[in-house]
Design a protein around this motif. Structure first.
Motif, PDB file in Angstrom:
ATOM      1  N   LEU A 109       0.832  -1.205   0.000  1.00 21.41           N
ATOM      2  CA  LEU A 109       0.000   0.000   0.000  1.00 21.41           C
ATOM      3  C   LEU A 109       0.866   1.254   0.000  1.00 21.41           C
ATOM      4  O   LEU A 109       0.615   2.200  -0.756  1.00 21.41           O
ATOM      5  CB  LEU A 109      -0.934   0.000   1.209  1.00 21.41           C
ATOM      6  CG  LEU A 109      -1.807   1.236   1.358  1.00 21.41           C
ATOM      7  CD1 LEU A 109      -2.806   1.310   0.217  1.00 21.41           C
ATOM      8  CD2 LEU A 109      -2.507   1.222   2.679  1.00 21.41           C
ATOM      9  N   VAL A 110       1.903   1.261   0.817  1.00 19.09           N
ATOM     10  CA  VAL A 110       2.810   2.405   0.851  1.00 19.09           C
ATOM     11  C   VAL A 110       3.524   2.547  -0.491  1.00 19.09           C
ATOM     12  O   VAL A 110       3.722   3.657  -0.998  1.00 19.09           O
ATOM     13  CB  VAL A 110       3.813   2.255   2.012  1.00 19.09           C
ATOM     14  CG1 VAL A 110       4.911   3.274   1.924  1.00 19.09           C
ATOM     15  CG2 VAL A 110       3.092   2.376   3.334  1.00 19.09           C
ATOM     16  N   ALA A 111       3.886   1.426  -1.103  1.00 21.99           N
ATOM     17  CA  ALA A 111       4.529   1.481  -2.419  1.00 21.99           C
ATOM     18  C   ALA A 111       3.587   2.037  -3.470  1.00 21.99           C
ATOM     19  O   ALA A 111       3.997   2.804  -4.350  1.00 21.99           O
ATOM     20  CB  ALA A 111       5.003   0.090  -2.818  1.00 21.99           C
ATOM     21  N   THR A 112       2.319   1.673  -3.391  1.00 23.92           N
ATOM     22  CA  THR A 112       1.350   2.213  -4.332  1.00 23.92           C
ATOM     23  C   THR A 112       1.180   3.716  -4.140  1.00 23.92           C
ATOM     24  O   THR A 112       1.108   4.471  -5.121  1.00 23.92           O
ATOM     25  CB  THR A 112       0.002   1.498  -4.153  1.00 23.92           C
ATOM     26  OG1 THR A 112       0.201   0.100  -4.292  1.00 23.92           O
ATOM     27  CG2 THR A 112      -1.012   1.965  -5.162  1.00 23.92           C
ATOM     28  N   GLU A 113       1.140   4.148  -2.900  1.00 23.93           N
ATOM     29  CA  GLU A 113       1.055   5.581  -2.627  1.00 23.93           C
ATOM     30  C   GLU A 113       2.289   6.319  -3.132  1.00 23.93           C
ATOM     31  O   GLU A 113       2.205   7.424  -3.655  1.00 23.93           O
ATOM     32  CB  GLU A 113       0.884   5.821  -1.127  1.00 23.93           C
ATOM     33  CG  GLU A 113      -0.486   5.486  -0.625  1.00 23.93           C
ATOM     34  CD  GLU A 113      -1.546   6.384  -1.236  1.00 23.93           C
ATOM     35  OE1 GLU A 113      -1.308   7.586  -1.355  1.00 23.93           O
ATOM     36  OE2 GLU A 113      -2.604   5.860  -1.595  1.00 23.93           O
ATOM     37  N   MET A 114       3.442   5.684  -2.971  1.00 23.26           N
ATOM     38  CA  MET A 114       4.686   6.301  -3.453  1.00 23.26           C
ATOM     39  C   MET A 114       4.685   6.409  -4.970  1.00 23.26           C
ATOM     40  O   MET A 114       5.105   7.425  -5.529  1.00 23.26           O
ATOM     41  CB  MET A 114       5.879   5.491  -2.982  1.00 23.26           C
ATOM     42  CG  MET A 114       7.205   6.088  -3.329  1.00 23.26           C
ATOM     43  SD  MET A 114       8.513   5.087  -2.635  1.00 23.26           S
ATOM     44  CE  MET A 114       9.890   5.699  -3.563  1.00 23.26           C
TER      45      MET A 114
END
Length: 86
Positions: free
Chosen positions: A33-38
């Motif tokens: 999820l954090v990677a997608t946000e990044m």
């Protein structure tokens, strides 16, 4: 001045590659999820840099729409996600 744009482009590409790596190799759902946000933030930064470089404000509406979708996604996904242990 073009050196600044080249450096900005290289930094955005490096950030996108790191986000894709974390998206693929992330051990948990929250890491992905954090990677997608990044990745979304990198895309927004690229669009903003393009708008500044080309002095064209046509992409600003898409920039705002993507920012709102990213905000809604970052709120809703953790709300409805299940634990990784299940």
């Amino acid at each position: 001045m073009s050196v600044v744009w080249i450096l900005a482009g290289c930094a955005l590409v490096a950030a996108a590659l790191l986000a894709v790596y974390r998206l693929i190799a992330g051990p948990s759902t929250l890491d992905r999820l954090v990677a997608t946000e990044m990745a979304a933030s990198t895309c927004l930064s690229g669009m903003g840099a393009w708008a500044a470089y080309s002095v064209d404000s046509a992409v600003l509406a898409a920039l705002v729409a993507l920012a709102l979708l990213g905000f809604i996604g970052s709120i809703s996904v953790p709300r409805f996600r299940r634990s990784d242990r299940e």
